[in-house]
Scaffold this active site. Sequence first.
Site, PDB file in Angstrom:
ATOM      1  N   ASP A 110     -13.879  -5.369  12.449  1.00  0.00           N
ATOM      2  CA  ASP A 110     -12.610  -4.978  13.064  1.00  0.00           C
ATOM      3  C   ASP A 110     -12.616  -5.145  14.577  1.00  0.00           C
ATOM      4  O   ASP A 110     -11.559  -5.336  15.180  1.00  0.00           O
ATOM      5  CB  ASP A 110     -12.243  -3.547  12.681  1.00  0.00           C
ATOM      6  CG  ASP A 110     -11.773  -3.441  11.238  1.00  0.00           C
ATOM      7  OD1 ASP A 110     -11.454  -4.490  10.628  1.00  0.00           O
ATOM      8  OD2 ASP A 110     -11.716  -2.320  10.715  1.00  0.00           O
ATOM      9  N   LYS A 150       0.850  -1.198   0.000  1.00  0.00           N
ATOM     10  CA  LYS A 150       0.000   0.000   0.000  1.00  0.00           C
ATOM     11  C   LYS A 150       0.881   1.242   0.000  1.00  0.00           C
ATOM     12  O   LYS A 150       1.913   1.281   0.668  1.00  0.00           O
ATOM     13  CB  LYS A 150      -0.911   0.023   1.228  1.00  0.00           C
ATOM     14  CG  LYS A 150      -1.937  -1.092   1.233  1.00  0.00           C
ATOM     15  CD  LYS A 150      -2.825  -1.032   2.459  1.00  0.00           C
ATOM     16  CE  LYS A 150      -3.834  -2.174   2.431  1.00  0.00           C
ATOM     17  NZ  LYS A 150      -4.695  -2.176   3.626  1.00  0.00           N
ATOM     18  N   TYR A 187      -5.262   5.564  -1.274  1.00  0.00           N
ATOM     19  CA  TYR A 187      -4.119   4.670  -1.329  1.00  0.00           C
ATOM     20  C   TYR A 187      -4.118   3.818  -2.593  1.00  0.00           C
ATOM     21  O   TYR A 187      -5.153   3.530  -3.165  1.00  0.00           O
ATOM     22  CB  TYR A 187      -4.020   3.790  -0.084  1.00  0.00           C
ATOM     23  CG  TYR A 187      -5.202   2.895   0.187  1.00  0.00           C
ATOM     24  CD1 TYR A 187      -5.127   1.530  -0.066  1.00  0.00           C
ATOM     25  CD2 TYR A 187      -6.374   3.397   0.746  1.00  0.00           C
ATOM     26  CE1 TYR A 187      -6.195   0.687   0.213  1.00  0.00           C
ATOM     27  CE2 TYR A 187      -7.439   2.566   1.029  1.00  0.00           C
ATOM     28  CZ  TYR A 187      -7.353   1.209   0.756  1.00  0.00           C
ATOM     29  OH  TYR A 187      -8.412   0.386   1.025  1.00  0.00           O
TER      30      TYR A 187
END
Length: 191
Positions: free
Chosen positions: A170, A72, A132
Amino acid sequence: MNFIRTDISDVVIIEPTVHGDDRGYFVETFRTDKLEEFLGFKVNFCQDNESKSSKGVLRGLHYQLFPKAQTKLVRVIQGKVLDVAVDIRKGSPTFGEHVAVELSSENKRQLFVPRGFAHAFVVLEDDTVFAYKVDNYYSPENDRGILFNDEALNIDWILKNEELNLSAKDKLQPLLSETNELFEYGVNYYE
């Protein structure tokens, strides 16, 4: 462009040169030739991603398994984040350690996060736009994560826990010690 190795040398801060005057500014945000010359290997970015988030949103810690592992190159277009890369290469002298860098629309810094690292960011200002590049497409069957507040990682997210906003996924990620689906130090994941 200025390339700065962090305490974990494979993670690199990139400071582009900003040319500004009373009309505004111009900046080159990406140059394949300069990046590859600095790294010493090729990275073939194939996709650009962008997210907009409010203050307190924490996305990560994410990674994809080889052969769908992702490099990334991350930056902030508007606002500010704390960006974090965690070394998850078993056998690495920095295994389980992390780099945390503030990225903002003001400092225009970018972070190069190589394969073998889990990545996350926490948003420090409302209406933050995060962008990104990745060198592999998203692969749900190879998608993995580590719990953001794993005490063994000792990450200071700057904000208090009650200020954080995470996805259900998450919140349920395993601790680093609970996963064996990691990378091996010394393996070239770019061939």
